[in-house]
Design an enzyme around this catalytic site. Structure first.
Site, short mmCIF file in Angstrom:
data_model
loop_
_atom_site.label_atom_id
_atom_site.label_comp_id
_atom_site.label_asym_id
_atom_site.label_seq_id
_atom_site.Cartn_x
_atom_site.Cartn_y
_atom_site.Cartn_z
N THR A 15 73.16 -16.50 15.55
CA THR A 15 73.21 -15.23 16.82
C THR A 15 73.42 -14.26 16.00
O THR A 15 72.89 -12.95 16.04
CB THR A 15 74.32 -15.34 17.55
OG1 THR A 15 74.04 -16.64 18.37
CG2 THR A 15 74.81 -14.26 18.29
N ASP A 57 67.86 -21.28 14.95
CA ASP A 57 69.07 -21.47 15.71
C ASP A 57 69.79 -22.73 15.30
O ASP A 57 69.04 -23.96 15.22
CB ASP A 57 68.80 -21.94 17.49
CG ASP A 57 69.83 -21.88 18.44
OD1 ASP A 57 70.99 -22.75 18.08
OD2 ASP A 57 70.12 -21.19 19.31
N SER A 59 71.49 -24.99 16.49
CA SER A 59 71.16 -26.37 17.26
C SER A 59 69.95 -27.08 16.62
O SER A 59 70.07 -28.35 16.99
CB SER A 59 71.05 -26.22 18.61
OG SER A 59 72.09 -25.54 19.22
N ASP A 90 77.21 -22.64 16.37
CA ASP A 90 76.92 -23.83 17.13
C ASP A 90 77.13 -25.32 16.24
O ASP A 90 78.06 -26.11 16.68
CB ASP A 90 75.72 -24.26 18.12
CG ASP A 90 75.67 -23.27 19.16
OD1 ASP A 90 76.67 -22.54 19.60
OD2 ASP A 90 74.43 -23.14 19.84
N THR A 165 86.40 -26.71 13.83
CA THR A 165 85.47 -27.07 14.85
C THR A 165 85.39 -25.97 15.94
O THR A 165 86.21 -25.08 15.98
CB THR A 165 86.44 -28.06 15.75
OG1 THR A 165 85.59 -28.83 16.75
CG2 THR A 165 87.76 -27.87 16.44
N1 ASP Z 1 72.98 -20.97 19.25
C1 ASP Z 1 73.68 -20.14 18.28
C2 ASP Z 1 73.55 -20.85 16.95
O1 ASP Z 1 74.18 -21.57 16.70
C3 ASP Z 1 74.76 -19.71 18.52
C4 ASP Z 1 75.63 -18.96 17.42
O2 ASP Z 1 75.21 -18.38 16.30
O3 ASP Z 1 76.70 -18.04 17.90
O4 ASP Z 1 72.63 -20.71 16.27
#
Ligand code: ASP
Length: 342
Positions: A15, A57, A59, A90, A165
């Protein structure tokens, strides 16, 4: 004149560097929005270099990114005093935990951070996170790093990475380290809790990296009513080598014969089963209840108060670096990087 401290900022995505696409969805972007913040960062009197990876991202993170990160750090280790890794929130705790196991004899800080609101947005939390992470990575006392371990900085707190976490999907203080105190708290001053910071066994040793992971593992969260057939299928996946069993409370599970038989059979086939509690706080103590004792008796290994993130990354790493089942158990029970409380 004393040389300026040199910090390498490694950008992996998340993000912190995202932008909205035409539909208003947040998608990974390049480093520009972050770089715009650099004039303020330059006031820190630190030499900053940037390594931009192709942003994702988090994920989409796989062990391939952990290997790439460790390679970048190893290659630039002698040229920098500290490292800041910008990563999506994440899966940040997984990557940071994995790195903590991979890097042996670490004497320089590796500080992970990111943000909940992108840098390009006025109310971003990324600016403070980035600036303080750089400051912490750069801090030295008597020629030595103040925090010579893999840590995670978020919203005024510095944590040991493999104890963290992600607890909140939307609060700015997204992370916690439920079973270990913060290494530092940041207010007007940065207050370090020296006693909690892990020191290297030797300061002069060479950084060594063991960089392989076994992905033939599964995290299995118990719930009342879990079906025999489901458990049996999960544990008979071909090639499966390890299971992180998220049990109830202090490490308890059903005592039904079919349940114990399936686990025992998996252990007899050479699969390592590690017992982690589903509770956010506290530890596994299998000797307390009959429902835990049965697991201990068949050879399930305690993860004590490890997080699931630390448990699964440690297991993936240990399985890749040892051959015998006994050695795997021995290493899982050894406190390698401060990942559990003895
Ligand atoms: N979906 C984002 C990620 O983990 C969330 C973030 O960075 O806060 O890449």
């Amino acid at each position: 004149m004393e040389k300026k401290t040199r910090i390498l900022v490694i950008y992996t995505g998340g993000t912190i560097g995202m932008q909205r696409d035409n539909n208003g969805t947040l998608v990974p972007f390049d480093f520009n929005t972050i770089e715009q913040e650099f004039p303020s960062v330059r006031h820190l009197n630190v030499d900053i270099s940037v390594h931009k990876m192709s942003p994702i991202d988090s994920s989409n993170v796989t062990p391939a990114l952990w290997l790439e990160l460790s390679r970048i750090i190893a290659e630039s280790y002698d040229n920098f005093d500290g490292f800041v890794v910008l990563h999506g929130t994440d899966t940040m705790s997984y990557t940071a935990s994995a790195l903590s196991f991979m890097l042996e004899n670490l004497t320089k800080p590796i500080v992970f951070t990111g943000s909940q609101i992108p840098m390009g947005i006025l109310r971003t939390d990324g600016r403070e996170n980035l600036i303080t992470a750089i400051e912490i990575a750069a801090l030295r006392r008597f020629g030595r790093a103040v925090v010579p371990e893999v840590s995670l900085y978020f919203q005024n707190k510095l944590f040991r990475a493999n104890r963290t976490t992600k607890l909140s999907a939307d609060a700015l203080n997204a992370f916690d380290s439920p079973n270990y105190p913060p290494l530092a708290e940041v207010g007007v001053n940065i207050v370090f809790k020296e006693n909690y910071i892990r020191q290297p066994r030797v300061w002069g040793g060479n950084l060594s990296i063991s960089n392989s992971f076994v992905t033939d593992v599964v995290v299995l969260k118990l719930f009342p009513g879990i079906a025999e057939q489901t458990l049996r299928s999960m544990l008979s996946v071909e090639g499966l080598r390890g299971v992180v069993l998220e049990s109830f409370g202090t490490g308890n599970a059903p005592t039904a014969e079919w349940f114990i038989d399936i686990l025992r059979d998996a252990i007899n086939r050479g699969i390592t089963i590690l017992n982690v509690t589903q509770c956010v706080r506290g530890r596994v103590a299998m000797e307390l209840y009959e429902t835990g004792l049965r697991l201990q008796d068949i050879g399930v290994i305690t993860a004590r108060d490890m997080t699931s993130e630390a448990a699964v990354t440690k297991l993936m790493w240990v399985l890749a670096n040892t051959t015998s089942k006994e050695e795997v158990a021995e290493l899982m029970l050894q406190n390698l990087r401060g990942e559990f409380t003895e």
